[in-house]
Design an enzyme around this catalytic site. Structure first.
Site, PDB file in Angstrom:
ATOM      1  CD  GLU A   1      41.484 -29.222 -32.090  1.00 41.41           C
ATOM      2  OE1 GLU A   1      41.265 -28.006 -31.934  1.00 41.41           O
ATOM      3  OE2 GLU A   1      40.876 -30.107 -31.450  1.00 41.41           O
TER       4      GLU A   1
ATOM      5  CG  HIS B   1      41.522 -28.842 -26.550  1.00 43.88           C
ATOM      6  ND1 HIS B   1      42.529 -28.913 -27.468  1.00 43.88           N
ATOM      7  CD2 HIS B   1      40.369 -28.814 -27.250  1.00 43.88           C
ATOM      8  CE1 HIS B   1      42.011 -28.934 -28.682  1.00 43.88           C
ATOM      9  NE2 HIS B   1      40.704 -28.868 -28.579  1.00 43.88           N
TER      10      HIS B   1
ATOM     11  CD  GLU C   1      36.103 -27.848 -26.673  1.00 41.47           C
ATOM     12  OE1 GLU C   1      35.638 -28.299 -27.745  1.00 41.47           O
ATOM     13  OE2 GLU C   1      37.152 -27.185 -26.623  1.00 41.47           O
ATOM     14  CG  HIS C   2      37.444 -32.510 -28.185  1.00 42.41           C
ATOM     15  ND1 HIS C   2      37.488 -32.899 -29.507  1.00 42.41           N
ATOM     16  CD2 HIS C   2      37.996 -31.276 -28.153  1.00 42.41           C
ATOM     17  CE1 HIS C   2      38.047 -31.940 -30.239  1.00 42.41           C
ATOM     18  NE2 HIS C   2      38.366 -30.943 -29.440  1.00 42.41           N
TER      19      HIS C   2
END
Length: 1027
Positions: free
Chosen positions: A203, A102, A105-106
């Site tokens: 998040e 994750h 991905e950012h």
């Protein structure tokens, strides 16, 4: 963006299976025909064609290829749809909870070799006319999709995406910003305490404040404990700070390789061009590798397991004493067996969908809980599928009872099977989904095939839906007990079953805060003075990088001159049926008919307003005419694509204190079922059932539970709605219908021991709303079917004529707007708007304490309506301020998941999403206004904002929705074109001017709302109303 696998491809069989209609683009040959000319074995730009298959169900041709050198897999779906899509997905299989896929991905989207500027991804949002751009982390893959209608734009975006995925910079500063870092609370003050910061860190804190999400995560981790599904791919907040920059780079090196990639393209652009660009810009630079990313089978348990987890209590729960969840989850077969997956998905729907399903009857109707558990039914997003069934909103003491009911219900299904009519209704639903055309068909397709393809299943086989339907019918014919035998095998005799319960813990949030503090202390205690100095200096370095004006000139961009100067006109015809005005819009709807009706609320007494959303949600589910609610649900499934009623509040396009209030009836059906659809509506108008208190209670509980569950996900929407409440008459009504006021009202209704008073209210509302005198209709259908549809609508109107009743409007100020803008005022049918000429906007600041560790912040300012000459400037301003100022301050520096500004309904609205800050963000909004007024932006910034606005203005509209803007709010093509011209004409001068006139202190009337954790600063400030 992290996606829980349970929601990513939820019920993957039920997608909207159509994009724009094939007949839209006239070419010498269509994209589907051109693609059929490829042949297996053919070599194109380093790829070899493996198979070419026509898929007439979905009007497409599938071309499967592999890359000769790296073995990368490629699927192209050629279709006459100009909304072209690209996606690359990589199998990412983490083995710990640090959220490495994750955070990666950012971080890959923060700059690459060819495009080394910071954050090319967010910058491209404003340099392109994309219709979609995002990235998703699922449990076992990461996907990077985009779509656009412009060929040049497609090449630009493809270039940026390929470079980001395969050649990212992965700078340490970007890892700190996006993942996690230790930093002084105030980065410019070395004496301020050290805290955890980072976009993904916040998040995931936000994600884990959502109880449904927490439950789904635990369920997956515990049902598949032995490999990658046993960890949190998005990152467990307290494990995220264990990830190092080195580990991040290593994960990229081992997973982000073409040999571990699957490429998908869709639409009407030529395949060769895509292959050439992908080969030249990425794949030619790699050799084949052997990625070790395959997911092994989960070893099968020899006996069922039980487990328990806790969550935070929900202040909005319909019943505070009933907040437990219990669910049984079964491990099923491998998802690469396409037909088995199709069968199990249908079986799941038969078991749980709608009031006729066995589990609805045994679990929902006895009112033991409020609704099915947050994870329910078939889930094909993991290598081996699962099926889950259970309840939420139940009492702890009912645990054993619920377990027994589940086991008994499975026995009953094995004994009795399913009615043939229910199976037909389900197959009818699939037929409708194949015919219905969505605008994002390419994206639906990419998501639909992602999981199966990720585990080396055949994506083309998945697309042959008619084949699966035929095979399913045959299997039932050959063996009438086909489905019962599946239930026996997968449920009754399956020892790989997990029973997971969840209960609220009053100290849950406290424990989380304490655990975070301990984690932080441990990290801080290990630091020497020079480490702390180092952290302070790195914090300043990050801040200075974040504050620098970015040079984005290396990125490709479209120009404003690439935008079409005029809009495509949507012709509509006005008519009447039984005295009721009708708008007819001929569209290529593929054999579907779409019906809408707007019914005014002008005669409804004020004291009934709060009940309208409840009325809308139950009126189509209580039974009607000769049908009880079960038979009604069955008929709707068999004969329509769904029938619903929803509230509608439309501000007038030229006056902010005028609005139209009503409810919208909406339904669709296959052409052959038109009479049946209108017959169902007639029964709802003439004889709806309002006598079953038990049924109403079930619907009320489900509705209240759904609203309560939605707050942690859509908190920013609730904050924006509340902030707008005191600024316009529309805002007030929207808060009543869809804001926190409605959530609290539904909680009160759910708590009532006796619902007779509510039952008595419903027919009163019905008399005012379902009255043909206060109604107008719209029909979208093919030209061949339109006269038949008009005839059926006439019949419907004569069938419901007895509901006509002249009633006086509650408000005296009614303004009439002709439905046909060219007609003389007063000469034809009109929209009847409410005017509140004496409305006085007022300032309000509201705080809702919530059991979340993060905030949702919003500020609204009253500005101007759609046709006002300044509206276009405010529109461009909101996009420019979001991209060039607020994004950097709220997300990059502030660590929130998102934030920005938008315009609409006469308001300029600021918002932030999953934000670690609260009141500080309000001052960031103010500074954004100062930034614009100081004129520190360039012509390029304005042009980018224009591209961004136009990509929204020109986003594709499905045939079913053409003409709807005009029908609902009276905005004609001429008004849209005038607005378009004003957008083109916006200048730097007009931006500075409107910022000063509308957004400057003293110029404005504003509303503020925050949803978030307990806040002492706000509590001590008397200007805030604390709820």
């Amino acid at each position: 963006m992290f996606r829980q696998s349970k929601t990513v491809i939820q019920k993957l069989r039920y997608l909207s299976f159509q994009g724009q209609n094939p007949s839209c683009r006239f070419r010498s040959t269509s994209a589907t025909e051109r693609a059929l000319q490829y042949q297996a074995g053919q070599k194109i730009h380093g790829f070899t064609v493996k198979e070419v298959v026509a898929v007439p169900d979905l009007f497409l041709t599938a071309v499967k290829l592999t890359h000769d050198n790296t073995g990368a897999q490629y699927l192209h779906a050629a279709r006459d749809d100009k909304n072209n899509l690209f996606s690359v997905q990589l199998r990412t299989t983490p083995m710990d909870n640090t959220g490495v896929p994750h955070i990666l991905e950012h971080t890959v989207l923060c700059g690459s070799e060819k495009y080394p500027c910071r954050d090319p991804f967010f910058k491209m949002l404003n340099r392109s006319l994309s219709t979609f751009m995002n990235a998703f982390t699922a449990s076992d893959f990461t996907m990077y999709p985009f779509s656009t209608q412009n060929g040049k734009d497609f090449q630009n975006l493809l270039s940026v995406y390929l470079d980001a995925v395969f050649f990212p910079c992965l700078r340490e500063l970007d890892f700190w910003q996006e993942g996690w870092r230790l930093e002084n609370e105030n980065p410019t003050d070395p004496t301020s305490p050290l805290v955890f910061k980072g976009v993904v860190f916040n998040e995931m804190k936000g994600a884990f404040s959502d109880n449904e999400r927490v439950y789904a995560q635990h369920l997956q981790n515990k049902l598949y404990p032995d490999h990658t599904y046993g960890v949190v791919s998005g990152g467990e907040p307290l494990a995220i700070p264990d990830l190092s920059w080195e580990q991040l780079k290593h994960f990229h090196a081992t997973h982000y390789h073409p040999s571990n990639a699957r490429f998908f393209t869709y639409g009407d652009l030529p395949l060769e061009q895509h292959l050439k660009q992908i080969q030249e810009e990425a794949l030619s630079k790699f050799e084949r590798s052997e990625p070790d990313t395959a997911v092994p089978k989960q070893p099968h348990w020899d006996r069922p397991r039980e487990d328990h987890v806790t969550c935070s209590p929900d202040a909005m729960a319909p019943d505070a004493a009933k907040q437990n969840t219990l669910c049984m989850s079964y491990l099923l077969g491998d998802i690469t067996d396409t037909f088995e997956g199709f069968t199990l998905s249908l079986l799941s729907s038969l078991m749980i969908s709608g009031p006729n399903s066995p589990f609805y009857k045994t679990l929902i109707e006895p009112k033991i809980g409020t609704d099915f558990s947050s994870v329910v039914g078939y889930d094909g997003s993991t290598k081996e599928a699962s099926f889950s069934i259970g309840l939420q909103g139940m009492a702890e003491e009912d645990t054993e009872k619920v377990k027994q009911i589940i086991v008994q219900t499975i026995d009953e299904i094995i004994a009795n099977g399913f009615e043939e009519e229910r199976i037909e209704a389900l197959l009818h639903k699939i037929e409708i989904q194949m015919k219905h055309q969505s605008t994002s068909f390419g994206l639906s397709l990419a998501s639909y095939i992602a999981s199966c393809w990720n585990h080396d299943g055949d994506p083309v086989q998945l697309l042959k839906i008619s084949e699966s339907v035929a095979q399913f019918r045959q299997a039932l014919k050959d063996n009438p007990r086909f489905l019962q035998e599946k239930v026996l095998h997968y449920f009754k005799d399956n020892t790989h079953r997990l029973t997971l319960s969840m209960s609220p813990d009053e100290a849950y949030l406290e424990k989380q805060v304490k655990a975070e503090k301990e984690k932080l202390q441990k990290k801080v205690q290990a630091l020497s003075d020079s480490d702390k100095k180092d952290i302070y200096e790195k914090g300043l370095e990050l801040l200075s990088v974040q504050s620098k004006i970015q040079d984005a000139s290396c990125l490709p961009a479209l120009k404003v001159s690439d935008i079409e100067p005029t809009i495509a006109v949507t012709p509509v015809e006005m008519g009447t049926a039984g005295g009721v005005p009708v708008q007819y819009c001929e569209q290529p709807t593929n054999g579907m008919v779409y019906f809408r009706a707007m019914c005014s609320l002008n005669t409804l007494p004020e004291d009934l307003k709060l009940y309208v959303p409840l009325f809308c949600s139950v009126i189509t589910k209580m039974g009607c005419g000769g049908l009880d609610y079960r038979q009604q649900a069955q008929q709707m499934e068999l004969k329509t694509g769904g029938m619903s009623i929803s509230t509608s509040v439309n501000p007038d396009y030229s006056n902010m204190d005028m609005y139209e209030q009503g409810v919208i009836l909406s339904s669709s059906c296959l052409e052959r079922n038109l009479p049946d659809m209108f017959h169902l509506w007639s029964d709802i108008f003439n004889s709806p059932h309002f006598d079953d208190e038990e049924r109403l209670r079930v619907l009320v509980m489900m509705s209240a539970q759904e609203l309560a569950n939605g707050i942690s996900y859509s908190g920013h929407m609730y904050a924006m709605t509340r902030a707008a409440r005191s600024l316009t008459p529309t805002g007030e009504l929207q808060e009543t219908f869809g804001g926190m006021e409605q959530v609290k009202f539904m909680k009160r209704i759910a708590e009532m021991p006796d619902l007779t008073q509510v039952l008595r209210t419903l027919p009163r509302i019905k008399r005012h709303i379902l009255n043909p005198l206060n109604m107008r209709c719209a029909v979208n259908a093919t030209p061949q079917k339109m006269s038949d549809a008009a005839g059926q609508l006439d019949n419907f109107m004569s069938n419901v004529a007895s509901n006509k009743k002249e009633r006086k409007p509650v408000r005296s100020d009614i303004i009439e707007r002709p439905l046909d803008p060219l007609a003389a005022p007063g000469s034809g049918p009109s929209r009847k708007l409410i005017a509140e000429p004496n409305f006085k906007p007022c300032q309000m600041k509201t705080f809702f304490p919530m059991p979340f560790p993060i905030n949702f912040v919003s500020e609204c300012i009253r500005t101007v309506p759609f046709t006002h000459e300044d509206y276009a400037s405010l529109n461009i301003l909101s996009r420019m301020m979001t991209a060039k100022y607020l994004h950097g301050e709220i997300r990059e520096k502030g660590g929130a998941y998102g934030g920005g500004a938008k315009v609409g309904g006469g308001l300029f609205t600021f918002y932030s999403y999953r934000d670690p800050n609260s009141v500080q963000t309000l001052s960031t909004f103010r500074k954004g206004v100062d930034w614009v007024r100081s004129g520190q932006f360039t012509q390029q910034d304005i042009d980018e904002a224009k591209l961004s606005v136009f990509s929204a203005v020109d986003s594709p509209v499905a045939p079913s929705n053409k003409g709807m803007g005009r029908f609902l709010s009276g905005i004609t093509d001429e008004l849209k074109q005038a607005h378009r011209e004003r957008l083109f004409a916006v200048t730097d001068k007009s931006l500075v001017d409107v910022a000063g006139r509308y957004l400057g202190i003293g110029q404005r009337t504003c509303g503020v709302a925050i949803l978030g954790p307990e806040n002492d600063t706000i509590k001590k400030d008397p200007s805030w109303v604390v709820k």
